[in-house]
Design an enzyme around this catalytic site. Structure first.
Site, mmCIF file in Angstrom:
data_model
loop_
_atom_site.group_PDB
_atom_site.id
_atom_site.type_symbol
_atom_site.label_atom_id
_atom_site.label_comp_id
_atom_site.label_asym_id
_atom_site.label_seq_id
_atom_site.Cartn_x
_atom_site.Cartn_y
_atom_site.Cartn_z
ATOM 1 N N ARG A 24 1.223 -0.624 0.203
ATOM 2 C CA ARG A 24 0.164 0.167 0.130
ATOM 3 C C ARG A 24 0.942 1.551 -0.203
ATOM 4 O O ARG A 24 0.620 2.209 0.463
ATOM 5 C CB ARG A 24 -0.780 -0.251 0.802
ATOM 6 N N ARG A 28 -3.591 6.804 1.244
ATOM 7 C CA ARG A 28 -4.479 7.458 1.210
ATOM 8 C C ARG A 28 -3.729 8.319 2.391
ATOM 9 O O ARG A 28 -4.003 9.462 3.002
ATOM 10 C CB ARG A 28 -5.872 7.571 2.331
ATOM 11 N N ARG A 37 -8.596 10.645 -5.182
ATOM 12 C CA ARG A 37 -9.547 10.421 -4.633
ATOM 13 C C ARG A 37 -10.710 11.055 -4.442
ATOM 14 O O ARG A 37 -11.953 10.403 -4.734
ATOM 15 C CB ARG A 37 -9.455 9.924 -3.707
ATOM 16 N N ASP A 73 -6.819 -3.845 -7.242
ATOM 17 C CA ASP A 73 -6.892 -4.860 -5.668
ATOM 18 C C ASP A 73 -7.516 -6.118 -6.539
ATOM 19 O O ASP A 73 -7.868 -6.562 -8.023
ATOM 20 C CB ASP A 73 -8.389 -3.954 -5.224
ATOM 21 N N TYR A 148 -13.879 -13.283 0.166
ATOM 22 C CA TYR A 148 -14.618 -12.677 -0.069
ATOM 23 C C TYR A 148 -16.070 -13.141 -0.850
ATOM 24 O O TYR A 148 -17.074 -12.226 -0.295
ATOM 25 C CB TYR A 148 -14.426 -11.488 -0.737
HETATM 26 O O1 CP3 Z 1 0.050 -2.107 -2.380
HETATM 27 C C1 CP3 Z 1 -0.758 -2.069 -3.108
HETATM 28 O O2 CP3 Z 1 -0.803 -0.714 -2.852
HETATM 29 C C2 CP3 Z 1 -0.559 -2.587 -4.797
HETATM 30 C C3 CP3 Z 1 -2.232 -2.353 -4.840
HETATM 31 C C4 CP3 Z 1 -3.282 -2.754 -3.653
HETATM 32 C C5 CP3 Z 1 -4.188 -2.314 -3.379
HETATM 33 N N1 CP3 Z 1 -4.914 -3.770 -2.806
HETATM 34 C C6 CP3 Z 1 -4.978 -0.815 -3.587
HETATM 35 C C7 CP3 Z 1 -5.791 -0.618 -2.375
HETATM 36 C C8 CP3 Z 1 -3.604 -4.262 -3.257
HETATM 37 C C9 CP3 Z 1 -2.078 -5.624 -3.543
HETATM 38 C C10 CP3 Z 1 -4.174 -4.729 -2.580
HETATM 39 C C11 CP3 Z 1 -4.830 -5.993 -1.908
HETATM 40 C C12 CP3 Z 1 -5.733 -5.988 -1.473
HETATM 41 N N2 CP3 Z 1 -6.905 -5.900 -1.262
HETATM 42 C C13 CP3 Z 1 -5.486 -7.512 -0.455
HETATM 43 C C14 CP3 Z 1 -4.567 -8.189 -0.012
HETATM 44 C C15 CP3 Z 1 -3.281 -7.278 1.199
HETATM 45 C C16 CP3 Z 1 -3.753 -6.564 2.305
HETATM 46 O O3 CP3 Z 1 -4.251 -6.398 2.213
HETATM 47 O O4 CP3 Z 1 -4.496 -7.760 3.301
HETATM 48 C C17 CP3 Z 1 -7.101 -7.479 0.164
HETATM 49 C C18 CP3 Z 1 -7.664 -8.482 1.029
HETATM 50 C C19 CP3 Z 1 -7.757 -6.697 -0.706
HETATM 51 C C20 CP3 Z 1 -9.590 -6.078 -0.439
HETATM 52 C C21 CP3 Z 1 -9.453 -4.549 -0.249
HETATM 53 N N3 CP3 Z 1 -9.664 -3.686 -0.479
HETATM 54 C C22 CP3 Z 1 -9.938 -4.287 1.580
HETATM 55 C C23 CP3 Z 1 -9.644 -4.515 2.622
HETATM 56 C C24 CP3 Z 1 -9.729 -3.035 1.289
HETATM 57 C C25 CP3 Z 1 -9.618 -1.480 2.035
HETATM 58 C C26 CP3 Z 1 -11.015 -1.295 2.447
HETATM 59 C C27 CP3 Z 1 -10.315 0.594 3.290
HETATM 60 O O5 CP3 Z 1 -11.622 0.882 2.670
HETATM 61 O O6 CP3 Z 1 -9.980 0.075 3.810
HETATM 62 C C28 CP3 Z 1 -9.287 -2.550 -0.577
HETATM 63 C C29 CP3 Z 1 -9.223 -1.054 -0.733
HETATM 64 C C30 CP3 Z 1 -8.024 -0.526 -1.492
HETATM 65 N N4 CP3 Z 1 -6.693 -1.328 -2.226
HETATM 66 C C31 CP3 Z 1 -7.574 0.699 -1.228
HETATM 67 C C32 CP3 Z 1 -6.412 0.160 -1.837
HETATM 68 C C33 CP3 Z 1 -5.423 1.418 -1.842
HETATM 69 C C34 CP3 Z 1 -8.422 1.703 -0.322
HETATM 70 C C35 CP3 Z 1 -8.671 2.550 -1.316
HETATM 71 C C36 CP3 Z 1 -9.446 4.093 -0.750
HETATM 72 O O7 CP3 Z 1 -10.159 4.011 -0.056
HETATM 73 O O8 CP3 Z 1 -8.749 5.104 -1.329
#
Ligand code: CP3
Length: 336
Positions: A24, A28, A37, A73, A148
């Site tokens: 990540r 944010r 965003r 994602d 999921y």
């Molecule tokens: O590392 C990176 O930034 C690469 C891109 C990436 C994202 N998610 C961007 C993202 C990667 C590789 C992921 C993996 C991911 N997504 C996982 C496995 C890793 C982990 O975190 O355990 C999982 C379980 C997800 C599912 C997911 N997507 C979740 C739980 C969330 C968070 C929701 C939240 O509001 O925090 C997301 C959204 C997400 N994916 C964001 C980002 C940067 C947040 C986006 C935002 O609201 O701006």
């Protein structure tokens, strides 16, 4: 290209600092990300090749990371099955119609990633022409993706999945197999487009007892791992219990969280595998001096270990002070 990360994954020793990138690293905690965003929904950003490229590059204005990870994602894979999903503010991912019965599995119909995710390949190709560091592709582990699909959102203890695994292991295995096929297809697309390495995120692994994970999840992870022709880093949370299982698949690298220390993991797993981690992202909420001293502690612990990639134990948290990310990267990269 600055090949430090690839050299480390290939077991070449170097007199430099350990490579550093952060899960990540685009997110944010960055004002530039928050500004994007404000103009685009998150799914719009994930599905637009120009925005993927732009966002993947954003963190390089913060620090000189030694690798980039494609901004996307793991849940985009659900698009291959036409499954409707969103990311709801304050809740996280939400799937419209979770899979709760075996009959729903038989109705799943998969389109190739190339077709369902047409933005993925052009984003990689554009990034390869722009970046001077290795580009990491990724996908979710079958268990994490299935979690999921079945739970319908982030679930604390995966109760629905765990009951299904016990009551009807056959249909669970069928679902895992179908999802693994899709993940293999998406990884192939990324490798074919030119990513230098990939990370597989099986974040939810620690919810499953190790012996059951070995029996019902590891074979699918093994097939995913075996489909790859570039170096792979396997990541899960709960490394103390689950990293040794993932190590059985002989990945080049293993992502470790804070549930164990790297020295004891190294003793347990031998000298060959590259360890990645395991700085607690919460430490980035301390004063910069604390970030520096904690980073130095980890660097001291790993100073004689050339098979090491500096990273966090999980992703950068949204409210993290940006200066502390800079302090962390600087502390690692000052080391020679
Ligand atoms: O590392 C990176 O930034 C690469 C891109 C990436 C994202 N998610 C961007 C993202 C990667 C590789 C992921 C993996 C991911 N997504 C996982 C496995 C890793 C982990 O975190 O355990 C999982 C379980 C997800 C599912 C997911 N997507 C979740 C739980 C969330 C968070 C929701 C939240 O509001 O925090 C997301 C959204 C997400 N994916 C964001 C980002 C940067 C947040 C986006 C935002 O609201 O701006």
């Amino acid at each position: 290209m600055r090949t430090l990360l690839l050299d480390t994954l290939q077991g070449k020793s170097s007199s430099s600092h350990p490579p550093i990138w952060l899960m990540r690293q685009a997110g944010r905690y960055m004002p530039t990300y928050r500004a994007l965003r404000e103009r685009h929904s998150i799914l719009e950003m994930f599905r637009n090749p120009e925005l993927i490229v732009q966002t993947t590059e954003l963190p390089f204005a913060v620090a000189d990371f030694d690798a980039a990870i494609l901004f996307a994602d793991i849940l985009l894979l659900l698009d291959c099955f036409g499954i409707d999903w969103q990311i709801k503010p304050g809740v996280g991912p939400v799937i419209a119609e979770p899979i709760r019965r075996a009959e729903q599995i038989d109705r799943l119909c998969r389109r190739p990633a190339e077709e369902a995710l047409p933005f993925w390949r052009p984003a990689i190709q554009e990034l390869l022409s722009r970046l001077d560091v290795p580009l990491l592709g990724f996908c979710g582990g079958p268990l994490t993706l299935v979690s999921y699909m079945v739970e319908g959102e982030s679930s604390r203890d995966l109760t629905t999945v765990r009951k299904w695994m016990v009551r009807d292991p056959k249909s669970f295995d069928r679902l895992m197999g179908i999802v693994t096929d899709a993940a293999i297809d998406l990884l192939r697309l990324q490798v074919d487009a030119g990513v230098h390495a990939v990370q597989i995120f099986d974040s939810w692994a620690p919810m499953i007892p190790p012996h059951i994970y070995r029996e019902q999840c590891l074979p699918h992870m093994r097939r995913l791992r075996a489909s790859l022709s570039v170096p792979v880093i396997l990541f899960s949370r709960g490394s103390a219990s689950h990293a040794p299982l993932l190590a059985e698949l002989e990945p080049e690298g293993l992502g470790i969280d804070w549930s164990c220390d790297l020295t004891s993991m190294r003793k347990r797993l031998g000298s060959k595998i590259v360890l990645q981690g395991n700085f607690d992202p919460h430490l980035l909420f301390g004063e910069p001096q604390l970030v520096r001293s904690e980073a130095k502690r980890l660097l001291r612990e790993m100073r004689k270990d050339s098979r090491y990639i500096f990273n966090l134990g999980h992703g950068v948290l949204p409210e993290t002070p940006l200066e502390n990310v800079q302090e962390l990267v600087a502390t690692v990269q000052e080391l020679r």
